[in-house]
Design a protein around this motif. Structure first.
Motif, PDB file in Angstrom:
ATOM      1  N   UNK A 177       0.833  -1.203   0.000  1.00  0.00           N
ATOM      2  CA  UNK A 177       0.000   0.000   0.000  1.00  0.00           C
ATOM      3  C   UNK A 177       0.868   1.253   0.000  1.00  0.00           C
ATOM      4  N   UNK A 178       1.938   1.230   0.761  1.00  0.00           N
ATOM      5  CA  UNK A 178       2.855   2.376   0.795  1.00  0.00           C
ATOM      6  C   UNK A 178       3.483   2.607  -0.579  1.00  0.00           C
ATOM      7  N   UNK A 179       3.881   1.521  -1.252  1.00  0.00           N
ATOM      8  CA  UNK A 179       4.437   1.648  -2.598  1.00  0.00           C
ATOM      9  C   UNK A 179       3.381   2.162  -3.579  1.00  0.00           C
ATOM     10  N   UNK A 180       2.182   1.626  -3.458  1.00  0.00           N
ATOM     11  CA  UNK A 180       1.095   2.052  -4.345  1.00  0.00           C
ATOM     12  C   UNK A 180       0.781   3.530  -4.142  1.00  0.00           C
ATOM     13  N   UNK A 181       0.813   3.977  -2.899  1.00  0.00           N
ATOM     14  CA  UNK A 181       0.548   5.385  -2.604  1.00  0.00           C
ATOM     15  C   UNK A 181       1.524   6.278  -3.352  1.00  0.00           C
ATOM     16  N   UNK A 182       2.793   5.916  -3.359  1.00  0.00           N
ATOM     17  CA  UNK A 182       3.791   6.707  -4.069  1.00  0.00           C
ATOM     18  C   UNK A 182       3.557   6.679  -5.572  1.00  0.00           C
ATOM     19  N   UNK A 183       3.203   5.520  -6.101  1.00  0.00           N
ATOM     20  CA  UNK A 183       2.927   5.419  -7.537  1.00  0.00           C
ATOM     21  C   UNK A 183       1.738   6.299  -7.926  1.00  0.00           C
ATOM     22  N   UNK A 184       0.691   6.281  -7.123  1.00  0.00           N
ATOM     23  CA  UNK A 184      -0.492   7.083  -7.433  1.00  0.00           C
ATOM     24  C   UNK A 184      -0.197   8.571  -7.282  1.00  0.00           C
ATOM     25  N   UNK A 185       0.593   8.926  -6.285  1.00  0.00           N
ATOM     26  CA  UNK A 185       0.984  10.330  -6.116  1.00  0.00           C
ATOM     27  C   UNK A 185       1.776  10.807  -7.322  1.00  0.00           C
ATOM     28  N   UNK A 186       2.703   9.990  -7.792  1.00  0.00           N
ATOM     29  CA  UNK A 186       3.510  10.358  -8.957  1.00  0.00           C
ATOM     30  C   UNK A 186       2.657  10.506 -10.214  1.00  0.00           C
ATOM     31  N   UNK A 187       1.530   9.786 -10.254  1.00  0.00           N
ATOM     32  CA  UNK A 187       0.627   9.855 -11.413  1.00  0.00           C
ATOM     33  C   UNK A 187      -0.335  11.033 -11.322  1.00  0.00           C
ATOM     34  N   UNK A 188      -0.287  11.773 -10.217  1.00  0.00           N
ATOM     35  CA  UNK A 188      -1.152  12.941 -10.068  1.00  0.00           C
ATOM     36  C   UNK A 188      -2.514  12.657  -9.486  1.00  0.00           C
ATOM     37  N   UNK A 189      -2.712  11.471  -8.935  1.00  0.00           N
ATOM     38  CA  UNK A 189      -3.993  11.142  -8.295  1.00  0.00           C
ATOM     39  C   UNK A 189      -4.173  12.033  -7.068  1.00  0.00           C
ATOM     40  N   UNK A 190      -5.306  12.703  -6.933  1.00  0.00           N
ATOM     41  CA  UNK A 190      -5.472  13.698  -5.860  1.00  0.00           C
ATOM     42  C   UNK A 190      -5.422  13.135  -4.441  1.00  0.00           C
ATOM     43  N   UNK A 191      -5.869  11.899  -4.238  1.00  0.00           N
ATOM     44  CA  UNK A 191      -5.909  11.317  -2.892  1.00  0.00           C
ATOM     45  C   UNK A 191      -5.216   9.958  -2.914  1.00  0.00           C
ATOM     46  N   UNK A 192      -3.898   9.944  -3.087  1.00  0.00           N
ATOM     47  CA  UNK A 192      -3.195   8.670  -3.338  1.00  0.00           C
ATOM     48  C   UNK A 192      -3.268   7.676  -2.193  1.00  0.00           C
ATOM     49  N   UNK A 193      -3.138   8.127  -0.945  1.00  0.00           N
ATOM     50  CA  UNK A 193      -3.162   7.191   0.177  1.00  0.00           C
ATOM     51  C   UNK A 193      -4.542   6.564   0.333  1.00  0.00           C
ATOM     52  N   UNK A 194      -5.562   7.388   0.299  1.00  0.00           N
ATOM     53  CA  UNK A 194      -6.923   6.869   0.423  1.00  0.00           C
ATOM     54  C   UNK A 194      -7.211   5.866  -0.674  1.00  0.00           C
ATOM     55  N   UNK A 195      -6.868   6.215  -1.918  1.00  0.00           N
ATOM     56  CA  UNK A 195      -7.183   5.333  -3.036  1.00  0.00           C
ATOM     57  C   UNK A 195      -6.407   4.024  -2.946  1.00  0.00           C
ATOM     58  N   UNK A 196      -5.132   4.098  -2.545  1.00  0.00           N
ATOM     59  CA  UNK A 196      -4.335   2.875  -2.399  1.00  0.00           C
ATOM     60  C   UNK A 196      -4.946   1.954  -1.349  1.00  0.00           C
ATOM     61  N   UNK A 197      -5.399   2.530  -0.244  1.00  0.00           N
ATOM     62  CA  UNK A 197      -6.018   1.731   0.816  1.00  0.00           C
ATOM     63  C   UNK A 197      -7.376   1.190   0.380  1.00  0.00           C
TER      64      UNK A 197
END
Length: 281
Positions: free
Chosen positions: A8-28
């Motif tokens: 989940x922590x890795x996914x959060x970083x990937x989503x943040x790098x992609x410009x997803x507005x809420x990366x931690x929430x979405x990864x979880x």
């Protein structure tokens, strides 16, 4: 940290790098969906139970496919709704619109208030009103066949009466009887297409997003429909873009038979919806 939380922590970083507005929430949320647990239960997933499909879901979100299309569900006030391609995904800012509408209906001296939701999409607004105003009679109108399929699933077993039709000509049999008309119509100007978030621009139906050069064409039509449907003293509540706060109340003028036209902020204190009362002759 167990394997899933590390992923989940890795996914959060990937989503943040992609410009997803809420990366931690979405990864979880994706992890909870794939592993069939609640977000607060992710730490209970054993390493041996880690599902590699999680990375497929993360890749889809990384490509800016809406979270709700991946999970097939959207949460709105106290509801969980079926959503997917072909229907507008309800947004949190619309919850403010519904909150105001509920307060307005409760303040009316009406035993069984009659409510019409125009451009219902998934049925989110209509269902929330039916749920939170227990004795209300709620009608919902949607033009798109694809959106209507989702609305049918969502309203099944509720008191909401669903109609396939155009919001601009809907329900003539209810003319002059309705207590509240509510709508989240399309309101994005065609000139703003390139500035719309990819989740909406590339995945929400255009019919639910764009409405003429200034974005107000459908709202102008709904003004006429609302005036036709409402009883004297009835109220209309209509969502608009935060950049249209100075324009929408002026559509509901005294010359057109309205009173008390006003704008209201959303939870972020941005102009989000306009209200007006049909004037009493």
């Amino acid at each position: 940290m167990n394997l899933l939380l590390a992923e989940v922590a890795q996914a959060t970083q990937r989503l943040a790098d992609a410009g997803v507005p809420s990366p931690r929430f979405d990864a979880e949320e994706l992890a909870a969906f794939v592993h069939a647990v609640k977000r607060g239960e992710l730490h209970h997933v054993k390493d041996a139970d880690f599902d590699a499909r999680y990375w497929e879901a993360v890749a889809r979100r990384e490509a800016r496919e809406p979270l709700q299309h991946i999970t097939g569900r959207a949460f709105f006030r106290y509801l969980e709704l079926a959503v997917g391609p072909g229907v507008f995904v309800p947004r949190p800012e619309t919850e403010s619109v519904v909150g105001w509408a509920i307060d307005a209906v409760r303040a009316m001296d009406v035993v069984e208030p009659l409510i019409v939701d125009l451009c219902t999409g998934s049925g989110a607004i209509a269902l929330a009103l039916a749920q939170e105003v227990p004795r209300s009679r709620v009608h919902a109108v949607e033009l798109s066949e694809q959106a209507l399929d989702y609305a049918r699933k969502n309203v099944e077993g509720s008191r909401v009466v669903l109609h396939h039709g155009d919001a601009l000509t809907a329900l003539p049999e209810l003319d002059g009887q309705v207590d509240l008309v509510v709508s989240n119509p399309p309101y994005i100007p065609l000139t703003e297409w390139e500035y719309v978030a990819p989740e909406a621009r590339d995945h929400d139906p255009e019919l639910a997003l764009f409405s003429g050069q200034d974005g107000l064409d459908t709202i102008r039509g709904i003004e006429r429909t609302a005036h036709r449907l409402l009883r004297p003293g009835g109220v209309v509540v209509i969502e608009h873009a935060d950049t249209q706060g100075g324009q929408v109340p002026w559509i509901f003028t005294e010359e057109r038979g309205w009173a008390d036209a006003a704008d209201h902020p959303d939870l972020n204190n941005r102009p989000r919806f306009a209200t007006a009362r049909r004037a009493t002759p």
